[in-house]
Scaffold this active site. Sequence first.
Site, PDB file in Angstrom:
ATOM      1  N   SER A 114      15.406  12.788   8.822  1.00  0.00           N
ATOM      2  CA  SER A 114      14.152  12.069   8.603  1.00  0.00           C
ATOM      3  C   SER A 114      14.407  10.649   8.122  1.00  0.00           C
ATOM      4  O   SER A 114      15.508  10.300   7.696  1.00  0.00           O
ATOM      5  CB  SER A 114      13.295  12.804   7.553  1.00  0.00           C
ATOM      6  OG  SER A 114      12.994  14.117   7.968  1.00  0.00           O
ATOM      7  N   SER A 150      12.887  15.963  13.052  1.00  0.00           N
ATOM      8  CA  SER A 150      12.890  14.676  12.369  1.00  0.00           C
ATOM      9  C   SER A 150      11.511  14.358  11.807  1.00  0.00           C
ATOM     10  O   SER A 150      10.501  14.509  12.483  1.00  0.00           O
ATOM     11  CB  SER A 150      13.308  13.564  13.346  1.00  0.00           C
ATOM     12  OG  SER A 150      13.352  12.312  12.707  1.00  0.00           O
ATOM     13  N   ASP A 184       9.477  11.220  10.694  1.00  0.00           N
ATOM     14  CA  ASP A 184       9.544   9.760  10.836  1.00  0.00           C
ATOM     15  C   ASP A 184       8.234   9.158  10.358  1.00  0.00           C
ATOM     16  O   ASP A 184       7.201   9.276  11.034  1.00  0.00           O
ATOM     17  CB  ASP A 184       9.802   9.392  12.302  1.00  0.00           C
ATOM     18  CG  ASP A 184      10.973  10.174  12.884  1.00  0.00           C
ATOM     19  OD1 ASP A 184      12.056  10.131  12.298  1.00  0.00           O
ATOM     20  OD2 ASP A 184      10.769  10.841  13.918  1.00  0.00           O
TER      21      ASP A 184
END
Length: 348
Positions: free
Chosen positions: A227, A265, A267
């Site tokens: 991340s 992830s 983001d």
Amino acid sequence: MDQKRHRIRELGFAPGHFEPGPLNAITDVGGVRVGHVTCREGERTRTGATAILPHGGNLFQDKVPAGFAVLNGFGKFAGSTQIVELGEIETPIILTNTLAVGRGIDAIIRHTLMQPGNELIVSINAVVGETNDSRLNDIRAARPRVDEISLAIDGAVSGAVEEGAVGAGTGTVAFGLKGGIGTSSRLVPVRGETYRLGVLVQSNYGGHLIVAGHDYATLAEHDKDGSIVIVLATDAPLCSRNLERLAQRCFGGLARTGAALSNGSGDYALAFSTAETVRRTPERRKGASTVPSLSNDVVSPLFEAAIEATEEAILNSLAMAVETKGFNAATGKSSTVDAISLRVLAHI
């Protein structure tokens, strides 16, 4: 391991064409303060917290307009729904590890309740972002503590920002290399005025690293998941809608570094304006008010600067990090993550 670390610009790579501010840091935006607490103990603790304060006054009383953007939502970002709904920030911003988000909220509430003028408040929208540092940190050990995160808030200052394996970046990993905290800024001319824009990142994500358009191909293995949290500050007078648009542009800088943007992830980008003309004071919140802000037709230079500053902040987070040995909480074994080779970077 290289003992002396250098920011990416010192190695001859200057992303984009806008000039950086004097410090090339988020603190080039007047009033913004940054504080770190770094927890590095024994063989298992490699974590911390980073606090960003939009101004040095009472944030709950003098709120700042803000915008929030999500590229992939595999993460925990406390306070985000109220930012989206109301378009403002009323507390310090804390970055830390995944299992410390609740303690970050507690530290922010403690800080806010103690400020003069806040004696009667009964609702606080604490803003806490996170990445997971369990590859190098015993994340189950409940560090940083509330009192440690409070030190990051209380110790936040203007001036140069420490980067690399510090604060919320102490145990993070990016591209299979040591990630961390990085920052950068730009001076942006808009219709005869020059505005400042700064970015700070907590890098902990994967992909195939790209520097100056070249693949960094010496890694035996590249992470895909992970991340990143991107925080952008500007003194340009922007409404919350255009701050959301500005936050979205940060992902352009993320993509330039070779991010995988994978399923695993998280983001996130958060943007706020420190301009006095758009600050949401108690008086302005009482009723209708005329707030001058930049129009849609003139904000494109700020969008481009956001891309440039994000890319450079990420590369600074890698270039300033050092090899780190720690504890992998997922395997129960010791772990070592190398720092990026400055000798190779210098020849890209």
